[in-house]
Design a protein around this motif. Structure first.
Motif, PDB file in Angstrom:
ATOM      1  N   SER A 179       0.857  -1.184   0.000  1.00 45.37           N
ATOM      2  CA  SER A 179       0.000   0.000   0.000  1.00 45.37           C
ATOM      3  C   SER A 179       0.893   1.233   0.000  1.00 45.37           C
ATOM      4  O   SER A 179       1.806   1.356   0.824  1.00 45.37           O
ATOM      5  CB  SER A 179      -0.896   0.001   1.246  1.00 45.37           C
ATOM      6  OG  SER A 179      -1.640   1.193   1.318  1.00 45.37           O
ATOM      7  N   LEU A 180       0.662   2.135  -0.932  1.00 42.18           N
ATOM      8  CA  LEU A 180       1.498   3.321  -1.069  1.00 42.18           C
ATOM      9  C   LEU A 180       0.692   4.580  -0.848  1.00 42.18           C
ATOM     10  O   LEU A 180      -0.495   4.651  -1.207  1.00 42.18           O
ATOM     11  CB  LEU A 180       2.129   3.372  -2.459  1.00 42.18           C
ATOM     12  CG  LEU A 180       3.007   2.192  -2.884  1.00 42.18           C
ATOM     13  CD1 LEU A 180       3.480   2.385  -4.315  1.00 42.18           C
ATOM     14  CD2 LEU A 180       4.186   2.022  -1.947  1.00 42.18           C
ATOM     15  N   SER A 181       1.337   5.569  -0.274  1.00 40.73           N
ATOM     16  CA  SER A 181       0.695   6.868  -0.142  1.00 40.73           C
ATOM     17  C   SER A 181       0.725   7.558  -1.494  1.00 40.73           C
ATOM     18  O   SER A 181       1.456   7.159  -2.410  1.00 40.73           O
ATOM     19  CB  SER A 181       1.440   7.717   0.893  1.00 40.73           C
ATOM     20  OG  SER A 181       2.738   8.039   0.417  1.00 40.73           O
ATOM     21  N   GLU A 182      -0.021   8.615  -1.623  1.00 42.62           N
ATOM     22  CA  GLU A 182      -0.033   9.370  -2.876  1.00 42.62           C
ATOM     23  C   GLU A 182       1.355   9.917  -3.181  1.00 42.62           C
ATOM     24  O   GLU A 182       1.800   9.920  -4.330  1.00 42.62           O
ATOM     25  CB  GLU A 182      -1.051  10.505  -2.785  1.00 42.62           C
ATOM     26  CG  GLU A 182      -1.232  11.262  -4.094  1.00 42.62           C
ATOM     27  CD  GLU A 182      -2.339  12.300  -4.009  1.00 42.62           C
ATOM     28  OE1 GLU A 182      -2.295  13.255  -4.803  1.00 42.62           O
ATOM     29  OE2 GLU A 182      -3.230  12.156  -3.146  1.00 42.62           O
ATOM     30  N   GLN A 183       2.057  10.358  -2.140  1.00 41.88           N
ATOM     31  CA  GLN A 183       3.406  10.885  -2.338  1.00 41.88           C
ATOM     32  C   GLN A 183       4.340   9.782  -2.820  1.00 41.88           C
ATOM     33  O   GLN A 183       5.166  10.001  -3.715  1.00 41.88           O
ATOM     34  CB  GLN A 183       3.947  11.478  -1.037  1.00 41.88           C
ATOM     35  CG  GLN A 183       5.377  12.001  -1.172  1.00 41.88           C
ATOM     36  CD  GLN A 183       5.906  12.597   0.126  1.00 41.88           C
ATOM     37  OE1 GLN A 183       5.136  12.912   1.030  1.00 41.88           O
ATOM     38  NE2 GLN A 183       7.217  12.765   0.217  1.00 41.88           N
ATOM     39  N   GLU A 184       4.229   8.583  -2.242  1.00 41.07           N
ATOM     40  CA  GLU A 184       5.085   7.478  -2.668  1.00 41.07           C
ATOM     41  C   GLU A 184       4.818   7.092  -4.115  1.00 41.07           C
ATOM     42  O   GLU A 184       5.755   6.797  -4.870  1.00 41.07           O
ATOM     43  CB  GLU A 184       4.890   6.278  -1.740  1.00 41.07           C
ATOM     44  CG  GLU A 184       5.497   6.479  -0.361  1.00 41.07           C
ATOM     45  CD  GLU A 184       5.098   5.393   0.619  1.00 41.07           C
ATOM     46  OE1 GLU A 184       5.897   5.096   1.535  1.00 41.07           O
ATOM     47  OE2 GLU A 184       3.980   4.841   0.481  1.00 41.07           O
ATOM     48  N   ARG A 185       3.557   7.103  -4.518  1.00 42.64           N
ATOM     49  CA  ARG A 185       3.244   6.789  -5.916  1.00 42.64           C
ATOM     50  C   ARG A 185       3.829   7.842  -6.846  1.00 42.64           C
ATOM     51  O   ARG A 185       4.339   7.524  -7.928  1.00 42.64           O
ATOM     52  CB  ARG A 185       1.729   6.680  -6.111  1.00 42.64           C
ATOM     53  CG  ARG A 185       1.105   5.429  -5.523  1.00 42.64           C
ATOM     54  CD  ARG A 185      -0.297   5.208  -6.061  1.00 42.64           C
ATOM     55  NE  ARG A 185      -1.212   6.260  -5.648  1.00 42.64           N
ATOM     56  CZ  ARG A 185      -1.927   6.224  -4.532  1.00 42.64           C
ATOM     57  NH1 ARG A 185      -1.844   5.183  -3.715  1.00 42.64           N
ATOM     58  NH2 ARG A 185      -2.734   7.210  -4.216  1.00 42.64           N
ATOM     59  N   ARG A 186       3.783   9.089  -6.417  1.00 42.57           N
ATOM     60  CA  ARG A 186       4.335  10.171  -7.228  1.00 42.57           C
ATOM     61  C   ARG A 186       5.856  10.035  -7.325  1.00 42.57           C
ATOM     62  O   ARG A 186       6.445  10.235  -8.395  1.00 42.57           O
ATOM     63  CB  ARG A 186       3.959  11.522  -6.608  1.00 42.57           C
ATOM     64  CG  ARG A 186       4.398  12.721  -7.448  1.00 42.57           C
ATOM     65  CD  ARG A 186       3.736  14.001  -6.977  1.00 42.57           C
ATOM     66  NE  ARG A 186       3.970  14.274  -5.572  1.00 42.57           N
ATOM     67  CZ  ARG A 186       3.050  14.172  -4.621  1.00 42.57           C
ATOM     68  NH1 ARG A 186       1.805  13.798  -4.929  1.00 42.57           N
ATOM     69  NH2 ARG A 186       3.337  14.431  -3.358  1.00 42.57           N
ATOM     70  N   GLU A 187       6.486   9.661  -6.229  1.00 38.97           N
ATOM     71  CA  GLU A 187       7.939   9.489  -6.233  1.00 38.97           C
ATOM     72  C   GLU A 187       8.365   8.333  -7.144  1.00 38.97           C
ATOM     73  O   GLU A 187       9.390   8.408  -7.817  1.00 38.97           O
ATOM     74  CB  GLU A 187       8.440   9.261  -4.803  1.00 38.97           C
ATOM     75  CG  GLU A 187       8.346  10.508  -3.936  1.00 38.97           C
ATOM     76  CD  GLU A 187       8.568  10.228  -2.467  1.00 38.97           C
ATOM     77  OE1 GLU A 187       8.779  11.183  -1.702  1.00 38.97           O
ATOM     78  OE2 GLU A 187       8.525   9.041  -2.061  1.00 38.97           O
ATOM     79  N   ILE A 188       7.562   7.280  -7.157  1.00 44.36           N
ATOM     80  CA  ILE A 188       7.876   6.149  -8.035  1.00 44.36           C
ATOM     81  C   ILE A 188       7.783   6.574  -9.498  1.00 44.36           C
ATOM     82  O   ILE A 188       8.630   6.210 -10.321  1.00 44.36           O
ATOM     83  CB  ILE A 188       6.937   4.959  -7.752  1.00 44.36           C
ATOM     84  CG1 ILE A 188       7.407   4.210  -6.519  1.00 44.36           C
ATOM     85  CG2 ILE A 188       6.865   4.011  -8.950  1.00 44.36           C
ATOM     86  CD1 ILE A 188       6.581   2.998  -6.171  1.00 44.36           C
ATOM     87  N   SER A 189       6.772   7.341  -9.839  1.00 44.49           N
ATOM     88  CA  SER A 189       6.630   7.787 -11.228  1.00 44.49           C
ATOM     89  C   SER A 189       7.775   8.722 -11.614  1.00 44.49           C
ATOM     90  O   SER A 189       8.254   8.702 -12.755  1.00 44.49           O
ATOM     91  CB  SER A 189       5.280   8.473 -11.434  1.00 44.49           C
ATOM     92  OG  SER A 189       5.200   9.674 -10.693  1.00 44.49           O
ATOM     93  N   GLN A 190       8.240   9.541 -10.693  1.00 44.40           N
ATOM     94  CA  GLN A 190       9.328  10.469 -10.971  1.00 44.40           C
ATOM     95  C   GLN A 190      10.675   9.745 -11.092  1.00 44.40           C
ATOM     96  O   GLN A 190      11.600  10.242 -11.731  1.00 44.40           O
ATOM     97  CB  GLN A 190       9.416  11.527  -9.878  1.00 44.40           C
ATOM     98  CG  GLN A 190       8.235  12.480  -9.839  1.00 44.40           C
ATOM     99  CD  GLN A 190       8.253  13.398  -8.635  1.00 44.40           C
ATOM    100  OE1 GLN A 190       9.021  13.185  -7.678  1.00 44.40           O
ATOM    101  NE2 GLN A 190       7.397  14.400  -8.644  1.00 44.40           N
TER     102      GLN A 190
END
Length: 462
Positions: free
Chosen positions: A446-457
């Motif tokens: 389970s990822l936070s919104e920030q973690e998902r954004r960091e993965i995409s970046q």
């Protein structure tokens, strides 16, 4: 040199053993300055024909080298030592005097052939001072201590250091003549193994900077697969390298090679290499474990890469992912193994929707052990599949997802084991780290919104 000469001149005094101890301690201190990994062991001998005065070890390496101190500058005595001790390939340190050019040339040829380093104290001082502020000269200093050969005095040490430093600058500019000079220099003062490491390192810089490998002026050597030793050296010394540089290097490195190294999250160059190589590096699978600080770093909220034997790791603030080119069962995370939270169907599908993951099939299990394994028809998004929801009604209210099979962009299927926190494909199947980071991690965790954004970046360019 004067320091040791004064000690030698007083050896006949009553406190001669004290002077011997002072000589050996001074030499040990000087040698230790050649690099942080050197451990100097002093023996009970001094100026002995067959027993070394000092023995050098390197922390974390199975490398030793004997050091013989000599209280004479007589070239014939030194020549005899070279012949007698050739089987050890030692370091011989004449503590006094120097030789003329003819004697030096003759001793240089003999000692180079015997893989023996005859180093005056002034040479060791030059290498020690040079390595303090230069990663490249630090590598040279270590290489000389481990595999140096020939006669080196202070003047030659300065010349050698200047040639190597200039060679790395030249390789970045694809300057044939100056790079060739550096290659020749390493071949003249290092044993074959360490000279080859330097040559391959120079060639890696040459190719990474955009020049064709075929134009490299060194000995014929393939850079199709950069070795673990050369890779570690390059990551240590590269400065001001561009994203394109690391992308070219990544194309010549395999995940197998990376997993033969041990590089901490503190290596900024490793972070550049991994970012540049996400679409190139391929793993058979991954395992997620509770976060334990990666080797040598405080990760904070960052996603940082590190390597260890058998795996390449990606450390986040809440967990660490280990990618392996081999079997996921070989990843030892017993001390940090994460206890997974049981997740239901709705939680899994929420994760899939958030990360745009296509779930091909899954296995559900309730609290009394009944299981359903289901695969949706082609072109049907599983979260819209009414049949699946109807089937889940036959399970008790406490059902969990045991595993899920997802389809990656490469059209390969990846099985995510929600209990073991692992992901792998069929036997022999490999997946880019980009695919695994973008899809496998969000499925298992389970990822936070920030973690998902960091993965995409993470996949962005420079």
């Amino acid at each position: 040199m004067e320091q040791f000469s004064s000690f030698i001149s007083g050896l006949a005094a009553d406190d001669s053993w004290s002077r011997v101890s002072s000589i050996k301690n001074a030499m040990a201190s000087l040698i230790e300055e050649l690099g942080s990994g050197i451990v100097v062991e002093s023996t009970e001998y001094f100026n002995h024909t067959f027993a070394p005065d000092l023995i050098l070890h390197w922390r974390g390496e199975n490398v030793t080298r004997a050091v013989y101190l000599r209280a004479t500058e007589n070239p014939e005595y030194i020549r005899e030592d070279i012949s007698t001790l050739a089987h050890e390939a030692p370091i011989i340190v004449p503590l006094t005097g120097s030789w003329g050019s003819q004697e030096t040339d003759s001793l240089d040829a003999d000692s180079a052939e015997a893989k023996t380093l005859v180093a005056q104290p002034s040479a060791l001082s030059e290498f020690a001072e040079g390595q303090a502020g230069s990663p490249i000269l630090g590598l040279l200093s270590k290489a000389v201590a481990q595999g140096g050969r020939g006669v080196i005095d202070g003047r030659r040490a300065r010349t050698v250091s200047a040639s190597i430093s200039d060679g790395f600058v030249a390789a970045q500019a694809a300057d044939i003549d100056r790079t060739q000079e550096a290659v020749n220099t390493t071949a003249s003062i290092l044993d074959e193994l360490r000279a080859d490491h330097f040559t391959r390192l120079l060639q890696a810089v040459w190719v990474g900077s955009g020049a064709p490998a075929s134009t490299f002026p060194g000995a014929a050597t393939s850079i199709e697969h950069l070795g673990a030793i050369e890779l570690e050296l390059l990551l240590d010394v590269a400065t001001s390298a561009t994203f394109e540089f690391w992308k070219r290097i990544a194309s010549n490195v395999s995940l197998e090679t990376l997993s033969e190294t041990r590089i901490s999250t503190a290596s900024s160059n490793l972070q550049f290499l991994m970012k540049a190589g996400l679409d190139h590096f391929r793993a058979k699978g991954l395992r997620i474990a509770a976060t334990e600080p990666g080797p040598g770093s405080d990760a904070g909220d960052k996603w940082l890469w590190f390597t260890q034997p058998g795996a390449v790791g990606l450390q986040a603030s809440r967990f660490t992912t280990f990618f392996t080119p081999g079997s996921i069962s070989d990843i030892d995370v017993s001390d940090t193994a994460e206890t997974p939270l049981e997740i239901g169907l709705s939680e899994l599908l929420d994760r899939a929707r958030a990360a745009e993951i296509r779930v091909e099939g899954l296995t559900l299990e309730d609290d009394i052990g009944r299981q359903i394994t289901y695969r949706s028809p082609a072109e049907t998004e599983i979260w819209r599949d009414k049949v699946l929801y109807a089937l889940t009604q036959s399970l008790s209210n406490r059902s969990k997802v045991v595993s899920a099979t997802i389809t990656l962009q490469s059209q390969k299927n990846l099985k995510c084991d929600m209990e073991k926190m692992t992901a792998s494909g069929r036997t022999g199947a490999k997946f880019t780290l980009s695919e695994l980071v973008q899809k496998a991690i969000p499925t298992l965790r389970s990822l936070s919104e920030q973690e998902r954004r960091e993965i995409s970046q993470m996949h962005d360019g420079e």
